[in-house]
Design a protein around this motif. Structure first.
Motif, short mmCIF file in Angstrom:
data_model
loop_
_atom_site.label_atom_id
_atom_site.label_comp_id
_atom_site.label_asym_id
_atom_site.label_seq_id
_atom_site.Cartn_x
_atom_site.Cartn_y
_atom_site.Cartn_z
N SER A 143 153.07 25.23 44.39
CA SER A 143 152.09 25.47 43.15
C SER A 143 152.70 26.23 42.25
N LEU A 144 153.03 26.00 40.96
CA LEU A 144 153.75 26.62 40.09
C LEU A 144 155.01 27.13 40.34
N LEU A 145 155.26 28.27 40.62
CA LEU A 145 156.83 28.79 41.09
C LEU A 145 157.40 27.84 42.41
N GLY A 146 156.30 27.76 43.30
CA GLY A 146 156.44 27.14 44.63
C GLY A 146 157.07 25.67 44.13
N CYS A 147 156.56 25.12 43.11
CA CYS A 147 157.27 23.36 42.81
C CYS A 147 158.67 23.70 42.42
N MET A 148 159.22 24.69 41.66
CA MET A 148 160.48 24.92 41.68
C MET A 148 161.45 24.96 42.86
N ILE A 149 160.84 25.80 43.89
CA ILE A 149 161.50 25.82 45.20
C ILE A 149 161.45 24.41 45.86
N CYS A 150 160.25 23.63 45.84
CA CYS A 150 160.15 22.46 46.56
C CYS A 150 161.38 21.44 45.67
N ILE A 151 161.50 21.63 44.52
CA ILE A 151 162.68 20.73 43.94
C ILE A 151 163.97 21.16 44.20
N SER A 152 164.24 22.35 44.55
CA SER A 152 165.52 22.93 44.90
C SER A 152 165.85 22.43 46.23
N ILE A 153 164.78 22.28 47.08
CA ILE A 153 164.76 21.93 48.40
C ILE A 153 165.20 20.43 48.52
N ALA A 154 164.43 19.69 47.76
CA ALA A 154 164.83 18.30 47.68
C ALA A 154 166.21 18.05 47.15
N LYS A 155 166.44 18.43 46.17
CA LYS A 155 167.86 18.19 45.86
C LYS A 155 169.06 18.51 46.73
N ASN A 156 168.75 19.60 47.42
CA ASN A 156 169.80 20.10 48.16
C ASN A 156 169.71 19.56 49.57
N LEU B 183 157.36 14.93 47.70
CA LEU B 183 156.96 16.20 47.22
C LEU B 183 155.60 16.20 46.75
N VAL B 184 154.89 17.38 46.64
CA VAL B 184 153.59 17.45 46.16
C VAL B 184 153.58 18.55 45.13
N LEU B 185 153.52 18.45 44.09
CA LEU B 185 153.77 19.51 43.00
C LEU B 185 152.35 19.64 42.32
N SER B 186 151.80 20.85 42.28
CA SER B 186 150.36 21.28 42.02
C SER B 186 150.62 22.36 40.72
N ASN B 187 149.94 21.57 39.57
CA ASN B 187 150.19 22.19 38.23
C ASN B 187 151.52 22.66 38.09
N PHE B 188 152.26 21.52 37.96
CA PHE B 188 153.77 21.83 37.76
C PHE B 188 153.97 22.11 36.28
N TYR B 189 154.75 23.10 35.97
CA TYR B 189 154.85 23.68 34.38
C TYR B 189 156.30 23.69 34.31
N HIS B 190 156.48 22.96 33.00
CA HIS B 190 158.04 22.95 32.65
C HIS B 190 158.02 23.98 31.45
N TRP B 191 158.90 25.13 31.67
CA TRP B 191 158.76 25.92 30.61
C TRP B 191 159.58 25.69 29.34
N PRO B 192 158.77 26.04 27.93
CA PRO B 192 159.51 25.58 26.73
C PRO B 192 160.77 26.24 26.50
N GLN B 193 161.52 25.89 25.81
CA GLN B 193 162.78 26.25 25.46
C GLN B 193 162.81 27.53 24.81
N ASN B 194 162.01 28.16 24.15
CA ASN B 194 161.93 29.33 23.56
C ASN B 194 161.59 30.30 24.74
N CYS B 195 160.65 30.10 25.88
CA CYS B 195 160.32 30.87 26.99
C CYS B 195 161.78 31.18 27.85
#
Length: 240
Positions: A88-101, A109-121
């Protein structure tokens, strides 16, 4: 130490859901999921990310990848070989890292409310990496009122109370880390585009309409950023 909450002690004969919460939540975010009688997924393990809930603070500065390794260590200790990762949100990043490695261990993976941060952020977060600000406690207790008011318009009083407790606990832990000079990678600097190229397992993105509308309202433009995330994870299925 990393705290977890599990619905089962038998990790050898059932499929496991390994769950990672959003910031500033804890394993409490998955309380309702764990209370359900899930025939297909009788084993649901929710992990308190280091620095949240009942888990200890990181002992050194760390990245999202380091935090993901802590999740894998939980699996190793429990003898969980393969699992579905839920974030969930931050947890999505952790899941993707786990899946990559850990391609051979992640079934999906089940990603809830996955947020891709815009470049300015991303640019702003990188420029402020050395300027972590301590959480300030108000003499009149208004800091707690701000926690409550931030979500009171869309969460029930009971759920809002649980979130406020988690956020209060997180900020206390965060102040302790700041005092020790320990920094955790800002999620907005996580390179989703690069990591997404290495994801081989099935991916489902769940979009909560109330969460999406709330993020849009406060200026985070989640509707657009979700589309960006879906383009990065091109094979993902989306459920609204």
């Amino acid at each position: 130490q990393v705290h977890y909450r599990s619905t089962s002690r038998d990790f050898s004969s059932s499929v496991t859901l390994l769950c990672f919460h959003m910031s500033p939540r804890s394993v409490d975010e998955f309380k309702e999921i764990q209370s359900l009688s899930l025939e297909k997924f009788p084993c649901v393990v929710a992990v308190d990310i280091p620095g949240y809930g009942a888990s200890d603070n990181p002992v050194r500065s760390c990245t999202i990848d380091d935090i993901a390794k802590a999740g894998i260590e939980v699996c190793d200790v429990l003898g969980i070989q393969r699992f579905y990762a839920v974030g969930s949100l931050l947890g999505c990043m952790i899941c993707i890292s786990i899946a990559k490695n850990n391609k051979n261990r992640v079934l999906g993976l089940v990603l809830s409310n996955f947020y891709h941060w815009p470049q300015n952020c991303v640019i702003n977060a990188k420029s402020c990496e050395d300027e972590a600000a301590e959480w300030q406690v108000s003499k009149d207790g208004s800091h707690l009122i701000r926690f409550w008011d931030a979500r009171s318009h869309w969460l029930s009083p009971d759920l809002n109370n649980r979130v406020v407790l988690d956020e209060f606990n997180f900020h206390i832990k965060q102040n302790e880390s700041i005092a020790q000079g320990i920094k955790v990678q800002d999620p907005s600097t996580f390179d989703l585009t690069e990591y997404a190229q290495h994801i081989q397992c099935p991916v489902v993105i769940i979009v909560g309409t109330q969460a999406r509308d709330m993020f849009d309202k406060i200026g985070f433009n989640m509707s657009t950023q979700l589309e960006t995330a879906k383009k990065a994870l091109r094979t993902a299925s989306v459920v609204d």
